[in-house]
Design an enzyme around this catalytic site. Structure first.
Site, PDB file in Angstrom:
ATOM      1  N   THR A 197       0.745  -1.285   0.116  1.00  9.03           N
ATOM      2  CA  THR A 197       0.032  -0.003  -0.163  1.00  9.03           C
ATOM      3  C   THR A 197       0.701   1.202   0.167  1.00  9.03           C
ATOM      4  OG1 THR A 197      -1.866  -1.076   0.907  1.00  9.03           O
ATOM      5  CG2 THR A 197      -1.575   1.242   1.442  1.00  9.03           C
ATOM      6  N   GLY A 227     -10.505  -3.040   3.071  1.00  6.69           N
ATOM      7  CA  GLY A 227      -9.462  -3.022   3.764  1.00  6.69           C
ATOM      8  C   GLY A 227      -9.552  -1.910   4.735  1.00  6.69           C
ATOM      9  N   GLY A 248      -0.096  -2.367   6.146  1.00  8.93           N
ATOM     10  CA  GLY A 248       0.328  -3.653   6.772  1.00  8.93           C
ATOM     11  C   GLY A 248      -0.964  -4.541   6.572  1.00  8.93           C
TER      12      GLY A 248
END
Lengths: 328, 319
Positions: A197, A227, A248
């Site tokens: 990301t 997410g 993460g």
């Protein structure tokens, strides 16, 4: 007035220890290029919110990390991207999920913030809004790289959700017992690693903070999976004190409301920026949850923390400090 | 220490003149749902099961804006969302953009238990529902004549209405006569519960805003905004979603307890008083020690609560 501008960028937390050197170099060059872009914008007195958008656009447009072009693929082989942006002084925010043809999801998130009565649009409705706003659109194919197609195939053969990274063959020898490393592509084993990301946080010379995060999500994810990246308070947060972007394991970041908690411990416990980041990484991630955080404060401080193995990151501040790093 | 439960059917500008035919069925629904929850807690059901059960009951009742009775998007469709959190394990599940799932909260629970993810939206969430064999119906099942009329009025007023916002009505008395229920909106629903052992859970479900853009996601499914639970407390918020997201309302109640040592009541009062502009939010919360609080900064909030020591309350406006 603030005490000088500062900027931090990231390209994901959790880096395979055996990542090839040439890829490390490519990543560092990209991070440095993005930092320089942000620094020039800050020197030209662009407000923080414009700078985070500009920098994340650059990260999305480059196929190296998992956002925009180069995004991880869903189980159907398509790209579904998500992004969010937040302007600290007004605590205004915008977010998008399930975007499939918008070239720069972070800019669509900005438009949701500025031009819609809402703060979060998703899937077909987000695409419709993009068309109304005449943002640049491309075929879904544009986002799909050959590399990621291969990764998806392997992930599906192994029937697992994998993060998009691969390691050279030596990883097999160092972790020969690991199931993850039994996956191979082009003679390279694959392990479960960071989603890469991207994100950027900025404080400008007037002390205004902003944050933005963008991602393609997880390789082989279910279609429709959302997410942490688009969720205000989880992947992204900014207020008058600080700007925060996280990366993460999305589900651990959501449970820990990581981005808001950095600000909350500054506000409610009186911690400094780095202390706040360290506290959140240590106390707010559940057992085994791996994540990384970049943050800036209105005082011009910049901070980073991660409990993963490495994080693609870069920092610069007005006093001349500049750094691009991957490992601890 | 003891069990406690609270539930809500939305906060907003509920007119004090709400006619009995609009008020009584909702009070009856709150009473019924409270009984269902209390009975379940007394039968030693886990708080997670209790909040899911109560929210399913609320979803099934067309008097509130969740499940059947959900308000309509600008296209006249229903897009429902829901979220559930287990305080003890911090496991959570959320869904958005549902069009055919009878009980969105049940699907949120399945996302939590049967997927590696926390949050599924739109087509993917619908596909998951089919895969799991959950009850689905034609999208028209959720659309009530009242909500068709509400959308029509909202479109005429060319605005996105928030829960109970009666402003266009005040400007135009003739229009008021057209509004079928006088309060123009019915609210999001939620439930929080704690058992004798201090296990907590929270659940929230909604149809969103009248005349919302297709694809709009509000605060309800966002962990830390509309819904949150941990080992200290469980919170479900309602009101203007965009303001609740910016205020990270549900997480901040817990954060104030955790980081400033506040009581549940102090923390909830501070969040409702300071973190969200007046007229925008209400919340229900219970703590691990069995306290309950239900503050709001709107005109009213449909709400009910009960505790093991015999306290029980059903209310709409300030008492």
């Amino acid at each position: 007035m603030g005490r000088g501008w500062a900027i931090a960028v990231h390209g994901g937390a959790g880096v395979d220890p055996n990542v090839p050197l040439h890829r490390q170099e490519e990543a560092k060059l990209l991070l440095a290029r993005c930092l320089n872009l942000g620094v020039s914008a800050l020197r030209s007195s662009l407000p923080a919110i414009d700078v985070v958008e500009l920098v994340v656009r650059e990260l999305e447009s480059d196929p190296l990390f998992n956002s925009g072009r180069g995004s991880a693929l869903t189980e159907k082989g398509t790209v579904e991207m998500e992004a969010s942006i937040m302007d600290g002084p007004r605590r205004k925010c915008g977010a998008v999920s399930g975007v499939t043809t918008v070239k720069n999801p972070v800019s669509l998130a900005r438009l949701v913030m500025e031009k819609s009565p809402h703060s979060y649009l998703a899937f077909a409705g987000a695409e419709e809004f993009a068309r109304q706003q005449s943002v640049e659109m491309v075929d879904n194919e544009y986002f799909i790289t050959e590399e990621n197609k291969g990764m998806l195939k392997l992930a599906q053969e192994a029937n697992t959700i994998i993060f998009d990274y691969r390691t050279p063959i030596t990883a097999l020898e160092t972790c020969g017992t690991s199931v993850d490393n039994s996956l191979m592509m082009n003679g390279l084993p694959i392990s479960v690693y960071a989603p890469e990301t991207v994100g950027c946080v900025v404080v400008d010379s007037e002390g205004r903070c902003a944050a933005a995060t963008s991602t393609g999500g997880l390789m082989n994810k279910m279609s429709g999976r959302i997410g942490d990246s688009p969720l205000i308070g989880s992947g992204t947060y900014a207020c008058n004190l600080c700007g925060v972007s996280c990366t993460g394991e999305g589900e651990a970041i959501i449970r820990g409301t990581l981005a808001r908690d950095v600000a909350a411990v500054m506000e409610y416990k009186g911690l400094g920026l780095q202390e706040a980041v360290d506290f959140v990484v240590k106390e707010r991630l559940d057992e085994g949850g791996k994540a990384g955080i970049i943050a800036v404060s209105r005082d011009g401080d910049v901070a980073c923390g991660f409990n993963s193995n490495g994080m693609f990151r870069g920092f610069a501040s007005e006093n001349g400090f500049m750094e691009v790093a991957i490992w601890n | 220490m003891g069990w406690a439960i609270a539930l809500h059917g939305g906060a907003g500008d509920i007119p004090l003149s709400l006619p009995p035919e609009r008020r009584l069925p909702r009070e009856a629904c709150l009473r019924h749902c409270l009984q269902v929850g209390v009975h379940a807690l007394k039968s030693k059901k886990s708080p997670l099961d209790v909040v899911e059960l109560v929210v399913q009951e609320l979803e099934n009742n067309p008097n509130f804006n969740a499940g059947r009775g959900s308000v309509l998007t600008t296209n006249g469709t229903v897009e429902m969302e829901a979220c559930i959190v287990d305080g003890k394990t911090m496991r959570c599940g959320a869904v958005s953009g549902l069009k055919t799932v009878v009980n969105p909260i049940y699907l949120a629970r399945l996302v939590m238990e049967k997927t590696p993810h926390i949050y599924l939206g739109f087509e993917g969430a619908e596909a998951f529902a089919r895969e799991q064999g959950v009850e689905t119906v034609d999208a028209s099942h959720f659309i009530t004549p009242e909500n068709v009329e509400r959308l029509k009025q909202a479109r005429e007023a060319n605005r996105v209405q928030i829960d109970y916002n009666a402003q266009p009505v005040q400007k135009d008395m003739k229009r008021e006569e057209l509004i079928p229920d006088g309060d123009s909106q019915i609210g999001t629903v939620g439930c929080v519960a704690v058992d004798n052992e201090g296990n907590l859970a929270a659940a929230t479900s909604t149809g969103g805003l009248v005349n919302k853009m297709v694809g709009r996601i509000g605060d309800t499914p966002i962990i830390g905004a509309g819904t949150y639970a941990n080992s200290l407390c469980a919170v479900s918020a309602t009101g203007k979603g965009e303001a609740i997201i910016r205020g990270t309302v549900a997480r901040d109640v817990a954060a104030l307890m955790e980081f400033k040592g506040m009581s549940l009541e102090q923390a909830a009062a501070l969040v409702v008083g300071d973190r969200v502009p007046k007229g925008n939010v209400g919340l229900i919360a219970v703590s691990a020690t069995g306290e309950v609080t239900m503050p709001f900064n709107t005109t009213g909030m449909f709400r009910a609560c009960a505790t093991e020591d015999g306290h029980s309350e059903i209310a709409i406006w300030d008492s």
